[in-house]
Design a protein around this motif. Structure first.
Motif, PDB file in Angstrom:
ATOM      1  N   SER A 153      38.560 -31.176  15.325  1.00  0.00           N
ATOM      2  CA  SER A 153      38.063 -30.865  16.656  1.00  0.00           C
ATOM      3  C   SER A 153      36.742 -30.117  16.625  1.00  0.00           C
ATOM      4  CB  SER A 153      39.102 -30.035  17.425  1.00  0.00           C
ATOM      5  OG  SER A 153      39.291 -28.765  16.805  1.00  0.00           O
ATOM      6  N   LEU A 156      34.069 -32.275  17.802  1.00  0.00           N
ATOM      7  CA  LEU A 156      34.091 -32.817  19.161  1.00  0.00           C
ATOM      8  C   LEU A 156      32.846 -32.435  19.946  1.00  0.00           C
ATOM      9  CD1 LEU A 156      37.787 -32.493  20.382  1.00  0.00           C
ATOM     10  CD2 LEU A 156      36.493 -34.571  19.980  1.00  0.00           C
ATOM     11  N   GLN A 198      39.319 -37.507  20.320  1.00  0.00           N
ATOM     12  CA  GLN A 198      38.240 -37.617  19.340  1.00  0.00           C
ATOM     13  C   GLN A 198      37.898 -39.075  19.064  1.00  0.00           C
ATOM     14  OE1 GLN A 198      38.166 -34.801  16.303  1.00  0.00           O
ATOM     15  NE2 GLN A 198      36.799 -35.899  14.962  1.00  0.00           N
ATOM     16  N   ARG A 201      35.264 -40.464  21.214  1.00  0.00           N
ATOM     17  CA  ARG A 201      33.877 -40.046  20.971  1.00  0.00           C
ATOM     18  C   ARG A 201      33.123 -41.016  20.080  1.00  0.00           C
ATOM     19  NH1 ARG A 201      36.501 -36.415  24.218  1.00  0.00           N
ATOM     20  NH2 ARG A 201      35.126 -34.683  24.787  1.00  0.00           N
TER      21      ARG A 201
END
Length: 352
Positions: A153, A156, A198, A201
């Motif tokens: 993360s 992110l 994620q 992304r």
């Protein structure tokens, strides 16, 4: 964190290897007049050819990496060990006159090892920020599913906002900034699957498959002739494109027109993923905008100033496959995201 000079070194960060001419500072273009769109097009074509000096086959994977550069996107490469995922990214980094860094993700990697952290200086009695490996143009996140969610993360904000926040202060990342992550799909022990937030992304998820017989023969012939994948400079790779070419190409892609009928086709295709019986969660609006961006970039690479439905079809699977969550009962029946998308591409009406 200390960077190891060995690209295949221990866990942590290691530079993929500077270009012979020396990279420009992160986020800066080489001195001189800005390249034209035609020069940028030629440089990116040369980039794809340059990567071919080290990587045999996987032409689509090379194409998607170039498209990601044009779309300010990130790429997730998935494949079994030994199919040249890392070599592909190292070849891209060597052929680009940009800063590049490799991070080997491991279970003990901490978020600060990626983003950077505050370091206490006893001489000044103050804390100073030491940049992590994410402050680069091209970040190779090797085996990203080997590290816990807390460290995953940490990427992110960097991937979406292109900045790192430490102690409440945002610190912008260089431009261009692209994350190329690799993961092994068959090994589950000691891995941490990427969460949906994620995965979303990543602009593309690209499957790297085993080569065909002819390609594998050419790979072995290269090794028999002395090719060393750890020394790409000796293999003849050199920088052929830089930040200026990417900036010029992005501006040209922004001028590619998209007819309302093609926009409607993208909308219908993404809405069809949400209503498919086998799908629990379909592509979001972010997925639709990603599909639009990738189709426009592909049109420009193909020498056109307008986007066609065929551009959308070509990139649809790589853009949408990781954004679909299938129902458990559908997975038990053998339904895959790729198979479902193939059916939708066949059934959703195409504008004429």
């Amino acid at each position: 964190m200390t960077k190891s000079p060995d690209p295949s070194g221990p866990a942590g960060t290691a530079p993929v290897g500077p270009s012979p001419a020396g990279p420009s500072p992160a986020g800066t273009a080489p001195a001189g007049p800005a390249p034209t769109a035609e020069q940028a097009h030629a440089a990116l074509a040369a980039l794809r050819a340059e990567i071919g000096k080290a990587v045999v086959g996987n032409d689509n994977a090379v194409l998607y990496l170039v498209l990601a550069l044009l779309c300010r996107g990130h790429v997730l490469l998935e494949g079994v060990p030994g199919v040249a995922k890392t070599l592909l990214v190292r070849a891209l980094a060597t052929a680009l006159e940009l800063e590049h860094t490799r991070v080997q993700f491991t279970p003990d990697l901490m978020p600060g090892d990626v983003t950077g952290s505050q370091i206490y200086d006893p001489h000044s009695a103050e804390f100073t920020f030491r940049q992590g490996p994410v402050f680069t143009n091209l970040l190779l996140a090797d085996e990203i599913n080997r590290t816990p969610p807390k460290t995953q993360s940490a990427l992110l904000e960097s991937m979406e906002e292109r900045q790192v926040s430490v102690d409440g202060r945002p610190r912008p990342l260089p431009d261009p900034f692209v994350v190329v992550a690799t993961q092994n799909p068959i090994e589950q022990e000691g891995t941490y699957p990427l969460p949906e937030a994620q995965l979303d992304r990543f602009l593309f998820k690209v499957d790297i498959t085993l080569p065909g017989r002819e390609d594998e023969f050419h790979i072995l012939a290269r090794h028999a002739s002395g090719f060393d994948p750890r020394d790409l400079t000796a293999a003849g790779l050199r920088p052929v494109a830089g930040a200026g070419h990417i900036a010029a190409a992005r501006a040209a892609v922004g001028a590619v027109t998209v007819a309302p009928e093609v926009l409607a086709y993208i909308v219908d295709l993404c809405r069809a993923t949400r209503s498919a019986p086998a799908v629990r969660h379909g592509a979001s609006t972010r997925g639709a905008t990603a599909l639009l961006a990738a189709a426009r970039a592909l049109a420009w690479l193909n020498g056109r100033g307008f986007t066609t439905p065929d551009d959308v079809k070509f990139v649809a699977t790589a853009v949408l496959r990781h954004r679909l969550q299938l129902r458990p009962e559908a997975e038990l029946d053998g339904v895959t995201a790729e198979g479902l998308l193939a059916g939708l591409l066949h059934s959703v009406p195409v504008p004429v």
